[in-house]
Design an enzyme around this catalytic site. Sequence first.
Site, PDB file in Angstrom:
ATOM      1  N   LYS B  76       1.094   8.115  -6.253  1.00 32.90           N
ATOM      2  CA  LYS B  76       1.208   6.773  -5.688  1.00 32.90           C
ATOM      3  C   LYS B  76       2.589   6.242  -6.077  1.00 32.90           C
ATOM      4  O   LYS B  76       3.057   6.465  -7.199  1.00 32.90           O
ATOM      5  CB  LYS B  76       0.093   5.880  -6.270  1.00 32.90           C
ATOM      6  CG  LYS B  76       0.068   4.460  -5.711  1.00 32.90           C
ATOM      7  CD  LYS B  76      -1.115   3.668  -6.284  1.00 32.90           C
ATOM      8  CE  LYS B  76      -1.194   2.249  -5.707  1.00 32.90           C
ATOM      9  NZ  LYS B  76      -2.351   1.496  -6.244  1.00 32.90           N
ATOM     10  N   SER B 155      -5.370  -0.799  -2.935  1.00 33.99           N
ATOM     11  CA  SER B 155      -3.974  -0.613  -2.633  1.00 33.99           C
ATOM     12  C   SER B 155      -3.533   0.853  -2.578  1.00 33.99           C
ATOM     13  O   SER B 155      -2.471   1.138  -2.037  1.00 33.99           O
ATOM     14  CB  SER B 155      -3.129  -1.337  -3.678  1.00 33.99           C
ATOM     15  OG  SER B 155      -3.306  -0.745  -4.963  1.00 33.99           O
ATOM     16  N   SER B 179      -8.681  -0.652  -6.402  1.00 36.56           N
ATOM     17  CA  SER B 179      -7.627  -0.002  -5.620  1.00 36.56           C
ATOM     18  C   SER B 179      -7.665   1.516  -5.576  1.00 36.56           C
ATOM     19  O   SER B 179      -6.931   2.122  -4.794  1.00 36.56           O
ATOM     20  CB  SER B 179      -6.249  -0.452  -6.123  1.00 36.56           C
ATOM     21  OG  SER B 179      -5.945  -1.736  -5.640  1.00 36.56           O
TER      22      SER B 179
END
Lengths: 483, 485
Positions: B76, B155, B179
């Site tokens: 990420k 997210s 997330s």
Amino acid sequence: MQWDIVIGLEIHVQLATQTKIFSGSSTAFGAEPNTQANAVDLAMPGTLPVPNEQAFRYAVMFGLATNAEIGRRSVFERKNYFYPDLPKGYQTTQLAQPIVGPGYVDIDLADGSTKRVRIHHAHLEEDAGKSLHEDYHGMSGIDLNRAGTPLIEVVTEPDMTNAEEAVAFAKKLHSIVTSLGICDGDMSQGSMRFDVNISLKPKGSDTLGTRTETKNLNSFRFMEQAIAHEVERQMDILEDGGSITQETRLYNGDRDESRSMRTKEEANDYRYFPCPDLLPVEIDDAFIEDARARLPELPDARKARFKEQYGLNDYDAGILSADAKLAAFFEETAEHGEDAKLAANWIQGEFSARLNAEEKSVAEAPITGAQLGAMVTRIADNTLSSAGAKKVFEALWTGENDDVDAIIEAKGLKQVSDTGALESMVDEVLAGMPDQVAQYQNEEDPKKRKKMLGGFMGPLMKASKGQGNPKLFNEILVRKLGG
Amino acid sequence: MHNKSVAELSKELESGRISSVELTQQFLDRLKTEDGKYNSFITISDEQALAEAKAADEMRAAGKATVWTGVPFAHKDIFCTSGVRTSCGSKMLDNFVPPYDATATANFKAAGAVCLGKTNMDEFAMGSSNESSFYGAVTNPWGLSSGDKRVPGGSSGGSAAAVAARLVPAATGTDTGGSIRQPAALCGITGLKPTYGRVSRYGMIAFASSLDQGGPMARTAEDAALMMNVMAGYDPKDSTCIDRAVPDYTATLNEPLKGLKIGLPKEYFSDQLSPAMEEQVRNAIREYEKLGATVKEVSLPNAKLAIAAYYVIAPAEASANLSRFDGVRYGYRCEDPKDLMDMYTRTRAEGFGNEVKRRILVGSYALSAGYFDAYYLKAQKVRRLIQQDFINAFKEVDVLMSPVSPTPAFKQGEKNTDPVSMYLEDVFTIAINLAGIPAMSVPAGFVDGLPVGLQIIGDYFSEARLLNAAHQFQQVTDWHQREPQ
């Protein structure tokens, strides 16, 4: 109208740790800008603070040395404000739960009295960097070497009533932190910085007046001047029927001027909250006892010992015990010298004067306590006159020679103390000065007689080529001239 | 190869049938041709990936290979990667190339894993749909065949979409309020949010420091366990990281579940959950009963306060965490600032997106003088009550099970004009972050062709048990094997 002055101090003390409070960067002073700032100090994204254990140890030592409660659980908070030399946009500091709780320090005043000044608390925090506003093509330069240097901020109660007390407290605190070895005490490098809170109230009133805070004073002299300046400023306003604005002021010591930095209304809302990157720190008994075991002799105890061990008076003991390095120098001198009182006089006299004249610290002195002690011994055993001792001191200081006896020998400074030889010299000189002898003997006023003795000393010193012991000459003269 | 799990790829590499350089090249080629549909990557780091692959092959030749050596994966774009741009999904860091690795990054490097690039995400991890990224929305691989562009959740939406689309077998994620779990559920993959303090946060760009936790996103529980073996552990660079022995998370995957006590929090089977979703979740729980688990209802009486508390605490922390983005030292700086205040205001006005600004404002407000007690302090008290609810529940049961999200993947644009309905996406996940406990999302069925996740919640440091429960479920179901068309 008569006014009472109320003074409280906030003192930032830079801790002498090797590395910063939350990162492994060096804290050494004077490096090239930004060479001692790593990713954590630069607040690069994702970096995190790791507390420096030594900073906690020093803070606890400070607490123990100031008779304070130690905060068993201390919490770091974020104090939020934007400034270019504050990389994270917040300062990590302590607010509700500081490491050092209420304590006190006793200060000695010039009239011989002692006063207790209470400390509200002392907390650990990180220093900011520096903004440099010149020579950057119209921009400001940011140096983050200092960012993250550990500080303790000491906050007193408003217990001081004049500049003398405030300066005495500041000096005492300086003496304590340097004796503890937790701060180098070098104020020219910002190692200690003072903020002074001042308010005035009608004499005897119980209600405190509105206060101002004068920030960032970095010498005792400026602090004294700033207090005098601010007291006068407030008094003028109040006596003209005006009122004091609660504000932060900056004092310019070179011009003896101050100006408002920001008023209470302009003050930031710092939005303090506990820093989620740092867990509360628990201080246990073992940590406190370890810190206690590291406490060196503190100034108060040292002063008492100097009086007891060396027979110094209160004043001399106070001066020589205040600074740890000066105290150590005195002890070395006294150890190698016959006469501690004489050693004390030389250190406070010629030695301190030379340091001041050359802007040197005790550590930078070119002579050792052992050398000065050897010289003191030669004064005490009458080998050296005080005039001769000054010559020896000069030779030691300039590095001409490092051995006291060798200097005495080389410069022919050894006093003649053989009374037989001295007596015949006196006889000879008196025989050559019959008028003066008669004048002396006819004089009734002992003061004038004493003065007249000096008239014989010049020729006597000349006759002895400067080596006659003046004290013995004096005794012989008085005896021969008939009292 | 792209359909294989981490465990399978590792065996391929070990057998010598393929080198890491070859495997990496295959994945990179596929990534470049396929990701146009999803926009799941912000940065593809071919050069570094091939260099890492070469080094991995040498590591293997030297007999020093680990399970991960030579296996491709992605980070990420919130984990700092030395020499590779780390944007956090923001214009503010569009030009930011960190000179250091996050601890998670360093751990994967040390294991010899090959990072193909950085996955898309909501800006500064603030969002539940991956629509707040400066680099554009991510499209969920599921539902594309029906012509709808759906959100992957957020997210960590880029990581979830990339794993679901078989662009990488696994990717890292972070979870502050859901997330990892919510995008894992919406994309039909397996995700784990570990116990707070289990995985180092060093180098993981902070959103809300007391809630953020990095974790694995993969297709199987076994692969998630392999990731945890690399990610978990004490890190002296993170003062909130816990110094506690790390088990081999793969060692207990095959423990039988007989006697496992499952609690169903009644507050999580409320009318916020659609009946179709509820049916899938209850079916999954029935599978557990078949495996020998027992089920009882429990209560988390303060769960309903979680969203309110979270949306005080997380923005409050974020408001301070994001102060460092000021244009002074790195990142975006506005053009031609007139003076300092102009530089600050325009840099931040131009560099941050709307959701980030909204949360900075909310957080600053909650911390301001006169409001601190009513908001921040009250929220912290609520947080302790929520934590106590879970502690009480785990006195009765071993794990809790619930849905992950109230609905399956919604359409892009459907909720992003209404922050509150977006915040409700995390209604079942947020309390877990407030309590600091671990939880997983496991593929558990479909509604209208869209994946549904089962949330398995455990007590502190029970990651091995959660992975075991998920793995056993995946031995008797094939939801996690389904591939989007």
